[in-house]
Design a protein around this motif. Structure first.
Motif, PDB file in Angstrom:
ATOM      1  N   GLY A  57       0.783  -1.216   0.098  1.00 44.48           N
ATOM      2  CA  GLY A  57      -0.112  -0.052   0.087  1.00 44.48           C
ATOM      3  C   GLY A  57       0.739   1.171   0.014  1.00 44.48           C
ATOM      4  N   ILE A  58       0.187   2.355   0.188  1.00 39.08           N
ATOM      5  CA  ILE A  58       0.822   3.756   0.200  1.00 39.08           C
ATOM      6  C   ILE A  58      -0.277   4.871   1.008  1.00 39.08           C
ATOM      7  CG2 ILE A  58      -0.157   4.242  -2.216  1.00 39.08           C
ATOM      8  CD1 ILE A  58       2.109   6.019  -2.639  1.00 39.08           C
ATOM      9  N   GLU A  59       0.166   5.515   1.685  1.00 44.12           N
ATOM     10  CA  GLU A  59      -0.421   6.540   2.168  1.00 44.12           C
ATOM     11  C   GLU A  59      -0.273   7.953   1.549  1.00 44.12           C
ATOM     12  OE1 GLU A  59      -1.807   8.273   6.682  1.00 44.12           O
ATOM     13  OE2 GLU A  59      -0.105   7.099   6.311  1.00 44.12           O
ATOM     14  N   PHE A  60      -1.162   8.439   0.933  1.00 40.77           N
ATOM     15  CA  PHE A  60      -1.077   9.835   0.085  1.00 40.77           C
ATOM     16  C   PHE A  60      -1.645  10.754   1.075  1.00 40.77           C
ATOM     17  CE2 PHE A  60      -1.971   6.594  -3.467  1.00 40.77           C
ATOM     18  CZ  PHE A  60      -1.162   7.152  -4.412  1.00 40.77           C
ATOM     19  N   SER A  61      -0.731  11.724   0.975  1.00 45.10           N
ATOM     20  CA  SER A  61      -0.988  13.342   1.721  1.00 45.10           C
ATOM     21  C   SER A  61      -2.101  14.090   0.542  1.00 45.10           C
ATOM     22  CB  SER A  61       0.153  13.734   2.204  1.00 45.10           C
ATOM     23  OG  SER A  61       0.910  12.985   3.177  1.00 45.10           O
ATOM     24  N   THR A  62      -2.935  14.274   1.350  1.00 42.64           N
ATOM     25  CA  THR A  62      -3.843  15.188   0.060  1.00 42.64           C
ATOM     26  C   THR A  62      -4.532  16.242   0.676  1.00 42.64           C
ATOM     27  OG1 THR A  62      -5.950  13.777   0.732  1.00 42.64           O
ATOM     28  CG2 THR A  62      -4.269  12.766  -0.852  1.00 42.64           C
ATOM     29  N   ASP A  63      -5.238  17.135  -0.078  1.00 44.92           N
ATOM     30  CA  ASP A  63      -5.917  18.202   0.488  1.00 44.92           C
ATOM     31  C   ASP A  63      -7.110  18.117   0.223  1.00 44.92           C
ATOM     32  OD1 ASP A  63      -6.170  21.360   1.386  1.00 44.92           O
ATOM     33  OD2 ASP A  63      -7.030  21.169  -0.661  1.00 44.92           O
ATOM     34  N   TYR A  64      -8.186  18.310   1.141  1.00 39.58           N
ATOM     35  CA  TYR A  64      -9.725  18.702   0.920  1.00 39.58           C
ATOM     36  C   TYR A  64     -10.270  19.856   1.543  1.00 39.58           C
ATOM     37  CZ  TYR A  64     -14.695  17.581   1.224  1.00 39.58           C
ATOM     38  OH  TYR A  64     -16.052  17.862   1.133  1.00 39.58           O
ATOM     39  N   LYS A 124       8.651  16.676  -4.541  1.00 40.97           N
ATOM     40  CA  LYS A 124       9.665  18.022  -4.985  1.00 40.97           C
ATOM     41  C   LYS A 124       9.153  19.291  -4.081  1.00 40.97           C
ATOM     42  CE  LYS A 124      11.925  20.649  -8.516  1.00 40.97           C
ATOM     43  NZ  LYS A 124      12.025  20.729  -9.836  1.00 40.97           N
ATOM     44  N   LEU A 125       7.978  19.424  -4.222  1.00 41.81           N
ATOM     45  CA  LEU A 125       7.239  20.675  -3.421  1.00 41.81           C
ATOM     46  C   LEU A 125       7.619  20.233  -2.091  1.00 41.81           C
ATOM     47  CD1 LEU A 125       4.014  20.958  -5.352  1.00 41.81           C
ATOM     48  CD2 LEU A 125       5.899  22.515  -5.336  1.00 41.81           C
ATOM     49  N   LYS A 126       7.277  19.155  -1.490  1.00 42.25           N
ATOM     50  CA  LYS A 126       7.553  18.852  -0.064  1.00 42.25           C
ATOM     51  C   LYS A 126       9.036  18.929   0.424  1.00 42.25           C
ATOM     52  CE  LYS A 126       6.622  15.068   3.244  1.00 42.25           C
ATOM     53  NZ  LYS A 126       5.940  13.899   3.531  1.00 42.25           N
ATOM     54  N   ASP A 127       9.932  18.410  -0.481  1.00 48.76           N
ATOM     55  CA  ASP A 127      11.496  18.825  -0.221  1.00 48.76           C
ATOM     56  C   ASP A 127      11.791  20.127   0.114  1.00 48.76           C
ATOM     57  OD1 ASP A 127      12.101  15.971  -0.155  1.00 48.76           O
ATOM     58  OD2 ASP A 127      12.644  16.057  -2.283  1.00 48.76           O
ATOM     59  N   GLN A 128      11.154  20.852  -0.776  1.00 53.25           N
ATOM     60  CA  GLN A 128      11.534  22.399  -0.563  1.00 53.25           C
ATOM     61  C   GLN A 128      10.835  23.052   0.672  1.00 53.25           C
ATOM     62  OE1 GLN A 128      13.581  24.281  -2.868  1.00 53.25           O
ATOM     63  NE2 GLN A 128      13.365  25.457  -1.037  1.00 53.25           N
ATOM     64  N   LYS A 139       1.090  26.276  12.491  1.00 54.94           N
ATOM     65  CA  LYS A 139       0.601  27.452  13.199  1.00 54.94           C
ATOM     66  C   LYS A 139       1.620  28.438  13.820  1.00 54.94           C
ATOM     67  CE  LYS A 139      -3.788  25.362  14.264  1.00 54.94           C
ATOM     68  NZ  LYS A 139      -4.755  24.645  15.391  1.00 54.94           N
ATOM     69  N   LEU A 140       2.924  27.753  13.929  1.00 59.38           N
ATOM     70  CA  LEU A 140       3.796  28.626  14.601  1.00 59.38           C
ATOM     71  C   LEU A 140       4.776  29.403  13.651  1.00 59.38           C
ATOM     72  CD1 LEU A 140       5.563  25.717  16.900  1.00 59.38           C
ATOM     73  CD2 LEU A 140       3.794  27.507  17.540  1.00 59.38           C
ATOM     74  N   GLY A 141       4.659  29.133  12.446  1.00 60.91           N
ATOM     75  CA  GLY A 141       5.183  30.053  11.424  1.00 60.91           C
ATOM     76  C   GLY A 141       6.332  29.669  10.882  1.00 60.91           C
ATOM     77  N   LEU A 142       7.071  28.533  11.302  1.00 60.92           N
ATOM     78  CA  LEU A 142       8.417  28.190  10.626  1.00 60.92           C
ATOM     79  C   LEU A 142       8.086  27.349   9.718  1.00 60.92           C
ATOM     80  CD1 LEU A 142      10.682  27.571  13.949  1.00 60.92           C
ATOM     81  CD2 LEU A 142      10.846  29.421  12.231  1.00 60.92           C
ATOM     82  N   TYR A 143       7.244  26.360   9.782  1.00 60.05           N
ATOM     83  CA  TYR A 143       6.915  25.342   8.663  1.00 60.05           C
ATOM     84  C   TYR A 143       5.636  25.641   7.968  1.00 60.05           C
ATOM     85  CZ  TYR A 143       5.336  21.049   6.582  1.00 60.05           C
ATOM     86  OH  TYR A 143       5.067  19.977   5.640  1.00 60.05           O
ATOM     87  N   HIS A 144       5.917  25.688   6.428  1.00 60.71           N
ATOM     88  CA  HIS A 144       4.613  26.225   5.694  1.00 60.71           C
ATOM     89  C   HIS A 144       4.364  24.799   4.732  1.00 60.71           C
ATOM     90  CE1 HIS A 144       4.531  30.329   6.756  1.00 60.71           C
ATOM     91  NE2 HIS A 144       5.837  30.232   6.688  1.00 60.71           N
ATOM     92  N   PRO A 145       3.214  24.193   4.949  1.00 58.14           N
ATOM     93  CA  PRO A 145       3.143  23.030   4.153  1.00 58.14           C
ATOM     94  C   PRO A 145       2.887  23.412   2.571  1.00 58.14           C
ATOM     95  CG  PRO A 145       1.757  23.123   6.085  1.00 58.14           C
ATOM     96  CD  PRO A 145       2.337  24.517   5.859  1.00 58.14           C
ATOM     97  N   PRO A 146       3.410  22.226   1.736  1.00 54.52           N
ATOM     98  CA  PRO A 146       3.611  22.608   0.471  1.00 54.52           C
ATOM     99  C   PRO A 146       2.021  22.079   0.044  1.00 54.52           C
ATOM    100  CG  PRO A 146       4.371  20.154   1.029  1.00 54.52           C
ATOM    101  CD  PRO A 146       4.110  21.116   2.268  1.00 54.52           C
ATOM    102  N   LYS A 147       1.661  22.516  -1.224  1.00 58.24           N
ATOM    103  CA  LYS A 147       0.591  22.461  -1.994  1.00 58.24           C
ATOM    104  C   LYS A 147       0.499  20.715  -2.027  1.00 58.24           C
ATOM    105  CE  LYS A 147      -2.516  23.403  -5.817  1.00 58.24           C
ATOM    106  NZ  LYS A 147      -2.456  24.037  -7.013  1.00 58.24           N
ATOM    107  N   LYS A 148      -0.826  20.243  -1.692  1.00 60.46           N
ATOM    108  CA  LYS A 148      -0.982  18.752  -1.725  1.00 60.46           C
ATOM    109  C   LYS A 148      -2.035  18.417  -2.945  1.00 60.46           C
ATOM    110  CE  LYS A 148       0.197  17.813   3.018  1.00 60.46           C
ATOM    111  NZ  LYS A 148       0.373  19.293   3.386  1.00 60.46           N
TER     112      LYS A 148
END
Length: 287
Positions: A61-68, A97-101, A160-169
């Motif tokens: 299997g695989i667990e996809f990180s997605t946006d809803y 690639k987006l996640k790596d950045q 929420k702390l502002g250091l980490y900004h999630p990539p577009k999913k």
């Protein structure tokens, strides 16, 4: 006869090798387990190779990180056909690639704040070369920046702390389509961990059933009894196959054990049987 259909290996943010996952399942007397690393299927060949002589049924299997609608949802693809593995890696390459950045940015910020940490050493700590926030947190623990993985998330890695900004999913509904088109089985992972309320979950399921979502985790380590019963009720209402998993990560989540979660899990083997039956129906395999 119990199973565990949500586990992670060193190929994402777990600490067990695929071989160790199989051995642990055997030790615990589980009848079936799934390997569901985040956004990759790189560990599946090792997983199946070591399971050839095992009594445990293995699910790739695989667990996809997605946006809803602005909420991160995790969608499992179970019973991934080998013929589709190259296709999955191609789909994930852009997202990774987006996640790596995003990860590089937060590590650089930590370094600028005076912490002795670099993206290169974190990347080298991962056998697959792919990292997420749990990998960053683990290195922060090793370097005594924090005392635990949970502290790293609480003080530094929470968006929420502002250091980490999630990539577009990737879109949750589009990923359900991708999973179904490849002949795998689509399952919503830990719904109340992300959607929080019955109202929000119901909203998603109304959309997801249009895209033929197959199943939903109703057994999960962090669910209360009330959440489990609500998930079962909604699974029946929306004609979804009931699934379940511990979300085992090894030492990265030491409070969670394979098969039993926090001691509150007992995932019936019929979950595996029903999901396997759906896979065979999709692929015209004789049942």
């Amino acid at each position: 006869m119990n199973c565990d259909l949500h586990n992670h290996s060193i190929y994402s943010d777990g600490t067990f090798t695929p071989e160790q996952l199989v051995k642990e399942a055997e030790r615990l007397g589980l009848s079936a387990i799934a390997l569901t690393d985040h956004n990759t299927i790189m560990g599946l060949d090792r997983f199946f190779d070591c399971g050839k002589n095992s009594s445990v049924k293995l699910v790739g299997g695989i667990e996809f990180s997605t946006d809803y609608k602005g909420t991160e949802l995790h969608i499992l693809g179970l019973f991934v056909p080998k013929r589709e593995q190259d296709n999955i890696e191609s789909i994930m390459r852009k997202a990774l690639k987006l996640k790596d950045q995003s990860n590089i940015d937060v590590v650089n910020k930590l370094s600028d704040m005076g912490y002795d940490i670099s993206y290169e050493e974190i990347k080298n700590s991962s056998p697959s070369g792919k990292i997420n926030r749990a990998n960053i947190a683990s290195v922060m623990v090793e370097k005594n920046i924090v005392e635990s993985v949970s502290e790293a998330f609480e003080k530094f890695l929470n968006p929420k702390l502002g250091l980490y900004h999630p990539p577009k999913k990737l879109s949750s509904l589009e990923i359900i389509d991708v999973i179904n088109n490849m002949g795998a089985v689509s399952v919503l992972a830990h719904p109340f961990l992300d959607l929080k309320t019955e109202e929000r979950l119901r909203e998603f399921l109304l959309d997801a059933k249009v895209h033929n979502l197959d199943g939903m985790e109703v057994y999960y380590s962090k669910f209360t009894e009330e959440q489990t019963e609500c998930a079962k009720k909604l699974a029946e209402e929306f004609s979804l196959i009931k699934s379940g998993g511990s979300d085992f990560h090894g030492d990265n989540k030491p409070e969670i054990s394979m098969g039993t979660g926090k001691g509150n899990l007992s995932i019936p083997y019929e979950c595996y049987e029903n999901l396997e039956r759906r896979y065979k129906e999709k692929n015209n395999i004789e049942i």
